[in-house]
Design a protein around this motif. Structure first.
Motif, short mmCIF file in Angstrom:
data_model
loop_
_atom_site.label_atom_id
_atom_site.label_comp_id
_atom_site.label_asym_id
_atom_site.label_seq_id
_atom_site.Cartn_x
_atom_site.Cartn_y
_atom_site.Cartn_z
N ALA A 1 0.83 -1.21 0.00
CA ALA A 1 0.00 0.00 0.00
C ALA A 1 0.86 1.25 0.00
O ALA A 1 0.59 2.22 -0.73
N PHE A 2 1.92 1.26 0.79
CA PHE A 2 2.80 2.42 0.84
C PHE A 2 3.63 2.55 -0.43
O PHE A 2 3.92 3.65 -0.88
N ALA A 3 4.00 1.42 -1.01
CA ALA A 3 4.75 1.47 -2.27
C ALA A 3 3.90 2.08 -3.38
O ALA A 3 4.39 2.90 -4.17
N ALA A 4 2.62 1.71 -3.43
CA ALA A 4 1.73 2.26 -4.45
C ALA A 4 1.54 3.76 -4.26
O ALA A 4 1.53 4.53 -5.23
N ALA A 5 1.40 4.19 -3.00
CA ALA A 5 1.23 5.62 -2.71
C ALA A 5 2.49 6.39 -3.07
O ALA A 5 2.43 7.48 -3.65
N LYS A 6 3.64 5.83 -2.74
CA LYS A 6 4.91 6.49 -3.03
C LYS A 6 5.11 6.64 -4.53
O LYS A 6 5.58 7.70 -5.01
N GLU A 7 4.76 5.62 -5.29
CA GLU A 7 4.96 5.64 -6.73
C GLU A 7 4.14 6.75 -7.38
O GLU A 7 4.52 7.31 -8.42
N LEU A 8 3.01 7.10 -6.75
CA LEU A 8 2.14 8.15 -7.27
C LEU A 8 2.47 9.53 -6.69
O LEU A 8 1.77 10.50 -6.97
N GLY A 9 3.53 9.60 -5.88
CA GLY A 9 3.95 10.88 -5.34
C GLY A 9 3.08 11.40 -4.22
O GLY A 9 2.88 12.62 -4.08
N ALA A 10 2.54 10.52 -3.39
CA ALA A 10 1.67 10.93 -2.29
C ALA A 10 2.41 11.78 -1.27
O ALA A 10 3.60 11.57 -1.02
N LEU A 11 1.68 12.72 -0.69
CA LEU A 11 2.23 13.50 0.43
C LEU A 11 2.12 12.75 1.74
O LEU A 11 2.97 12.88 2.63
N THR A 12 1.06 11.97 1.87
CA THR A 12 0.75 11.29 3.12
C THR A 12 -0.22 10.16 2.83
O THR A 12 -0.83 10.13 1.75
N VAL A 13 -0.37 9.25 3.78
CA VAL A 13 -1.24 8.09 3.59
C VAL A 13 -2.25 8.01 4.74
O VAL A 13 -1.87 8.05 5.91
N ASN A 14 -3.51 7.92 4.38
CA ASN A 14 -4.58 7.76 5.36
C ASN A 14 -4.97 6.28 5.43
O ASN A 14 -5.23 5.65 4.41
N VAL A 15 -5.02 5.74 6.64
CA VAL A 15 -5.24 4.31 6.83
C VAL A 15 -6.51 4.06 7.63
O VAL A 15 -6.68 4.59 8.73
N GLN A 16 -7.42 3.26 7.07
CA GLN A 16 -8.51 2.69 7.84
C GLN A 16 -8.02 1.33 8.33
O GLN A 16 -7.68 0.46 7.53
N LEU A 17 -7.98 1.17 9.65
CA LEU A 17 -7.26 0.05 10.26
C LEU A 17 -8.21 -1.01 10.83
O LEU A 17 -9.04 -0.72 11.69
N GLY A 18 -8.08 -2.24 10.33
CA GLY A 18 -8.79 -3.37 10.90
C GLY A 18 -10.29 -3.30 10.75
O GLY A 18 -10.83 -2.61 9.88
N ASP A 19 -10.97 -4.04 11.64
CA ASP A 19 -12.43 -4.10 11.64
C ASP A 19 -12.95 -3.72 13.02
O ASP A 19 -12.19 -3.59 13.98
N TYR A 20 -14.27 -3.60 13.13
CA TYR A 20 -14.85 -3.18 14.40
C TYR A 20 -14.57 -4.16 15.54
O TYR A 20 -14.51 -3.78 16.70
N ASP A 21 -14.35 -5.43 15.18
CA ASP A 21 -14.12 -6.44 16.22
C ASP A 21 -12.67 -6.94 16.25
O ASP A 21 -12.37 -7.97 16.86
#
Length: 282
Positions: free
Chosen positions: A82-102
């Motif tokens: 995920a970070f490699a894909a963002a970096k390749e597109l020149g992202a400034l920052t990465v927003n992460v939705q983490l895990g599930d409710y349980d």
């Protein structure tokens, strides 16, 4: 509405607005969906500073728009790609939705720590978003993650706050939005990333404009919350820029109801209003 007890002089810090491509997903309809080129052109024409979206090759053609990457992560093996894909597109920052409710807290602390390590490898800042159906679904779950992350890393967990989900969980009354959502204070401390979707205590997305093109009463109530949040951000000692997504979703998932109006028109009005509220908070 300006919260009581905050008489500090507003700062000159800046706000950057990132248009969400979710607002144009299947827009105006699934069968007549705009092309990527047209969507990105619309973002530029609206004057957005950047675009918020999951990694996609079409984002190479975004022109001068900055890129704020979005991703969902459930296991450690997903983090580096995920970070490699963002970096390749020149992202400034990465927003992460983490895990599930349980998802177990201990596993999520470990996963957040893995995100931290990979983010440093790629030299990409990250935030964990407060969001429904993730391990940050409630204020209590988010605070538990913050505490566990601090114990493991000795650092504060970078957050992207979307207060709409918390408001629905609490069924908040409009006159208590800011009073209730600014607590616990540790969630807001040093936070510079926000998803601002108009909400009330029963719906995490409400229409901005009525059928007659006027701002809805519910949206006017929400604007008081946004004004109070901006005043808080402008009176903090930090000069770090604030990143904001005027986030209204069109489809997949569909947060709106069938009686809602045109999503993109709502986004345009919301964006203009956020710029005005930011200026008036100075």
């Amino acid at each position: 509405m300006i919260p009581a007890g905050t008489a500090a002089t507003p700062s000159a810090r800046s706000m950057l607005l990132f248009g969400s491509l979710w607002s144009l997903r299947h827009y105006p309809t699934t069968s007549r969906e705009w092309s990527w080129r047209r969507k990105l052109a619309a973002m530029r024409a609206e004057g957005f500073d950047g675009v918020f979206a999951p990694a996609h090759p079409a984002l190479h053609d975004r022109g001068p728009l900055r890129y704020w990457a979005a991703t969902s992560l459930g296991v450690a093996a997903e983090v580096a790609p995920a970070f490699a894909a963002a970096k390749e597109l020149g992202a400034l920052t990465v927003n992460v939705q983490l895990g599930d409710y349980d998802s177990p807290l201990a596993e999520m602390v470990k996963l957040a720590s893995r995100v931290r390590a990979v983010a440093r490898d790629f030299d990409l800042p990250f935030t964990i978003e407060t969001h429904r159906d993730t391990c940050t679904e409630t204020p209590e779950a988010t605070f538990a993650l913050i505490q566990g992350y601090r114990r493991k890393t000795g650092e504060a967990l970078p957050l992207c706050l979307d207060h709409s989900h918390f408001a629905v969980i609490r069924h908040l009354k409009p006159d208590t939005f800011w009073e209730r959502l600014r607590e616990p204070a540790e969630l807001l401390a040093d936070c510079t990333r926000f998803h601002l979707r108009p909400f009330n205590g029963h719906h995490c997305q409400i229409p901005v404009l009525s059928a007659t093109g006027r701002r809805t009463p519910e949206y006017r109530d929400w604007q008081n919350y946004a004004a109070a949040l901006f005043h808080h951000l402008r009176t903090e000692p930090s000069a770090d820029p604030v990143f904001v997504v005027p986030e209204l979703g069109h489809d997949n998932p569909a947060y709106g109801l069938s009686c809602f109006g045109d999503t993109w028109h709502d986004v345009q009005t919301l964006t203009r209003d956020l710029r005005r509220l930011w200026r008036s908070s100075s």
